[in-house]
Enzyme design. Structure first.
Site, PDB file in Angstrom:
ATOM      1  CG  ASP A  66      -1.950   1.024   1.282  1.00  0.00           C
ATOM      2  OD1 ASP A  66      -2.449   1.399   0.217  1.00  0.00           O
ATOM      3  OD2 ASP A  66      -2.278   1.497   2.398  1.00  0.00           O
TER       4      ASP A  66
ATOM      5  CD  GLU B 270      -0.508  -5.946   7.105  1.00  0.00           C
ATOM      6  OE1 GLU B 270      -0.838  -5.878   5.916  1.00  0.00           O
ATOM      7  OE2 GLU B 270      -1.129  -5.377   8.021  1.00  0.00           O
TER       8      GLU B 270
ATOM      9  CE1 TYR C 218      -4.902   0.514   9.931  1.00  0.00           C
ATOM     10  CE2 TYR C 218      -3.970  -1.666   9.572  1.00  0.00           C
ATOM     11  CZ  TYR C 218      -3.824  -0.294   9.607  1.00  0.00           C
ATOM     12  OH  TYR C 218      -2.610   0.284   9.330  1.00  0.00           O
TER      13      TYR C 218
ATOM     14  CE1 TYR D 119      -8.731  -1.017   4.663  1.00  0.00           C
ATOM     15  CE2 TYR D 119      -7.142  -1.309   6.432  1.00  0.00           C
ATOM     16  CZ  TYR D 119      -7.497  -0.759   5.211  1.00  0.00           C
ATOM     17  OH  TYR D 119      -6.603   0.047   4.547  1.00  0.00           O
TER      18      TYR D 119
ATOM     19  CD  GLU E  26       0.681  -1.099   9.517  1.00  0.00           C
ATOM     20  OE1 GLU E  26      -0.432  -1.156   8.948  1.00  0.00           O
ATOM     21  OE2 GLU E  26       1.751  -1.406   8.971  1.00  0.00           O
TER      22      GLU E  26
HETATM   23  C1  GCB Z   1      -1.500  -2.365   6.651  1.00  0.00           C
HETATM   24  C2  GCB Z   1      -0.185  -2.244   5.988  1.00  0.00           C
HETATM   25  C3  GCB Z   1       0.119  -0.835   5.558  1.00  0.00           C
HETATM   26  C4  GCB Z   1      -1.133  -0.192   4.964  1.00  0.00           C
HETATM   27  C5  GCB Z   1      -2.198  -0.151   6.025  1.00  0.00           C
HETATM   28  C6  GCB Z   1      -3.532   0.452   5.547  1.00  0.00           C
HETATM   29  O1  GCB Z   1      -1.787  -3.293   7.345  1.00  0.00           O
HETATM   30  O2  GCB Z   1       0.857  -2.744   6.763  1.00  0.00           O
HETATM   31  O3  GCB Z   1       1.156  -0.858   4.645  1.00  0.00           O
HETATM   32  O4  GCB Z   1      -0.897   1.068   4.447  1.00  0.00           O
HETATM   33  O5  GCB Z   1      -2.465  -1.456   6.456  1.00  0.00           O
HETATM   34  O6  GCB Z   1      -3.711   1.646   5.649  1.00  0.00           O
HETATM   35  O7  GCB Z   1      -4.352  -0.293   5.045  1.00  0.00           O
END
Ligand code: GCB
Length: 579
Positions: free
Chosen positions: A162, A400, A452, A456, A488
């Site tokens: 990403d 990941e 997330y 998500y 994250e």
């Molecule tokens: C993740 C990734 C990261 C993405 C992020 C997102 O899990 O490690 O590279 O940018 O999610 O914002 O979806």
């Protein structure tokens, strides 16, 4: 490989600036010179410099060229040409002669060009870059894969990760000299302390012929001389009343290393900076200088308007100023090794780094022996490069990967063994998106996890997201029984978009979600840190989920705060653990 520097015995100058540039579109010998399509800046990514899409998304061969003159007074010296990084692969030609190549962007490489440079006429340097990723590169790309958690499939350009696949000569190009008789090749500094006495173990390798090595540490007024045997030397030095390196207390020492001949003439001189500090994991804590440290900070990107991933000292300074402003103490170099210059800035400013290999979204549907080889190579290069930097307190071998597959087990075992064989002074982590289904955490000291909820999954449902987070972390801890660092979490947020009640994409929602999730993390004693995604908004490949890039920044891409930044600043002003 040593970072280049000018000393009493070494000259250094950079070949940065404006170079000629052309895409490789014909089967001609570009390496002997070519008609440029454009002029290009070095260091910089080339993608956002021009106005045409075909340059922006170009991944094939790119040719860079420039001329340079060497002063005749250097004719008796050994001449080395060094690149901070070229993404993804490079082939280098000097005066039409092929010097060699380098694969896996983000790490430095160099060539001894003593016998090739001219002191009578101009030298022509041509570099072929290429950014075609595959299942055998790290990171992977062009997989045409279907999406699964942690894989950003179906984008343009086709990257399973990403961030925009920026490319080019993104870090400085330099020429440095040494004496031809002998020179320092590598030096490894390991530190510890007992009471107020610092212990420094310094191991080095040299090329050529020198009799001994003298090492002086200005700050401690100590000088040690040791013999060289078979090109290697080892010294143990004590520093009385040592001042430890710590967060925002970046006490640094300079070891001046001099190679001497039998008459004590100095053949080579190099200054290696270091800090005395220890880091280790005990129970559910990461201990820095034997005190628990709670990580508050970010995942980041080297990313800015126009320059892409090109080294820019001004952006680096601004970013670290913002880190201090918000009371962060750390970041992860997501998802690749950052520039040596940025790591040095972290050393000087006392910022803790988790240094990550460029292995993002490794997908075991596509992994083969070549992938592992590329991964091991770049991980080794990263550790060799950053092992003397006190700011680097942990290695992250990947982000990941599909580590819920059994094939991941031998692969990650090998990676963790490589790290520990090169450096046993730092903990090692791997960042998973597979929560309790991850199969490889046994090999690591700290669990890194990206979660997330509220973005998500469970969109718009902060309270459910908090319960979900608690539940997931409880399951993970029950399984892994290791400290967990939340590497994250976050929410895309358009700066200036407001809504009451809070809705996804608004500043209110980012604030409510982030602060709510942190509350849960802080209920759980085994959580050793909160790294938000992301420090700043950044450019990605194109797909319908990304509106002008990833907007999960706590700061905008212009480096101004969103609302949540003020809340974090307040929360982070109080230390999490009692001092
Ligand atoms: C993740 C990734 C990261 C993405 C992020 C997102 O899990 O490690 O590279 O940018 O999610 O914002 O979806």
């Amino acid at each position: 490989m040593l970072y280049p520097q000018r000393t009493h015995t070494r000259e250094l100058f950079e070949l940065n600036g404006i170079w000629d540039f052309a895409r490789e579109k014909e089967a001609i010998a570009y390496s002997k010179g070519f008609t440029p399509e454009k002029q290009v800046a070095v260091p910089s990514s080339y993608n956002d410099l021009f106005t045409e899409e075909e340059f922006r998304s170009w991944e094939g061969g790119t040719w860079y060229a420039r001329k340079f003159t060497l002063p005749r007074m250097l004719a008796s010296e050994r001449i080395v040409l060094r690149f901070g990084s070229v993404s993804y692969r490079a082939e280098v030609y000097l005066n039409g002669q092929h010097l060699g190549g380098h694969e896996t962007g983000y790490t430095p490489f160099e060539f001894d060009v003593t016998d090739i440079v001219s002191f009578e006429s101009e030298n022509l340097l041509c570099v072929r870059g290429e950014n075609i990723l595959s299942n055998e590169t790290v990171p992977m790309g062009n997989l045409q894969n279907s999406p699964e958690p942690g894989q950003f499939a179906g984008q343009y350009p086709d990257t399973p990760f990403d961030f925009f696949p920026y490319a080019g000569i993104q870090r400085p190009v330099a020429i440095y000299t040494t004496c031809k008789t002998a020179w320092l090749d590598t030096v490894v500094v390991k530190t510890g302390y007992k009471g107020s006495t610092g212990h420094v173990q310094l191991d080095g390798r040299i090329s050529g012929h020198a009799a001994k090595v003298s090492i002086s540490i200005a700050e401690s007024e100590s000088e040690t001389t040791v013999d060289i045997a078979e090109g290697a030397f080892a010294a143990e030095i004590e520093i009385a009343n040592v001042k430890l390196w710590d967060v925002y207390q970046p006490n640094l020492y300079q070891a001046r290393i001099r190679l001497l001949d039998t008459d004590d003439n100095v053949i080579d001189e190099y200054t290696q900076q270091f800090g005395v500090r220890t880091v280790r994991v005990e129970g559910n804590r990461i201990l820095l200088n034997e005190k628990p440290v709670y990580f508050q900070g970010f995942g980041r990107h080297e990313d800015f308007h126009i320059i892409g991933k090109g080294l820019n000292h001004s952006v680096n300074i601004r970013d670290h100023e913002l880190l201090k402003w918000i009371n962060a103490n750390s970041y992860r170099t997501t998802h690749y090794p950052y520039s040596e210059e940025l790591i040095q800035l972290a050393d000087q400013q006392g910022i803790l780094l988790i240094s990550e290999a460029p292995a993002v979204s490794i997908n075991f549907d596509y992994v083969n022996e070549q992938t592992l080889k590329a991964h091991l190579k770049v991980l080794g290069e990263l550790i060799e490069r950053d092992r003397n930097n006190p700011s680097v307190i942990m290695w992250s071998v990947a982000n990941e990967a599909t580590t819920d597959r059994p094939e991941a087990i031998p692969y990650f075992k090998e990676l963790s063994e490589l790290v520990r064989s090169i450096d046993n002074t730092r903990p090692v982590t791997m960042v998973t998106c597979k929560a309790e289904n991850d199969l490889v955490m046994d090999f690591f000291d700290v669990v890194g996890v990206n979660l997330y909820p509220g973005w998500y999954s469970l969109p718009g449902q902060v309270s459910e997201a908090k319960d979900d987070l608690r539940h997931t972390l409880e399951k993970m801890y029950a399984k892994f029984e290791k400290p967990i660092l939340i590497t994250e979490f976050g929410a895309d947020t358009i700066a200036g978009l407001h809504s009451l009640p809070a809705e996804q994409w608004s500043e209110e929602y980012q604030t409510e979600l982030v602060m709510g999730l942190i509350e849960v993390m802080r209920e759980l004693d085994y959580v050793v840190g909160e790294h938000l995604w992301n420090f700043a908004d950044f450019r990605t490949a194109q797909n319908f989920a990304r509106v002008g890039g990833n907007k999960k920044g706590i700061f905008t891409r212009e480096r101004q705060p969103k609302m949540v930044a003020h809340f974090l600043k307040k929360l982070w002003s109080q230390p999490r653990y009692e001092i």
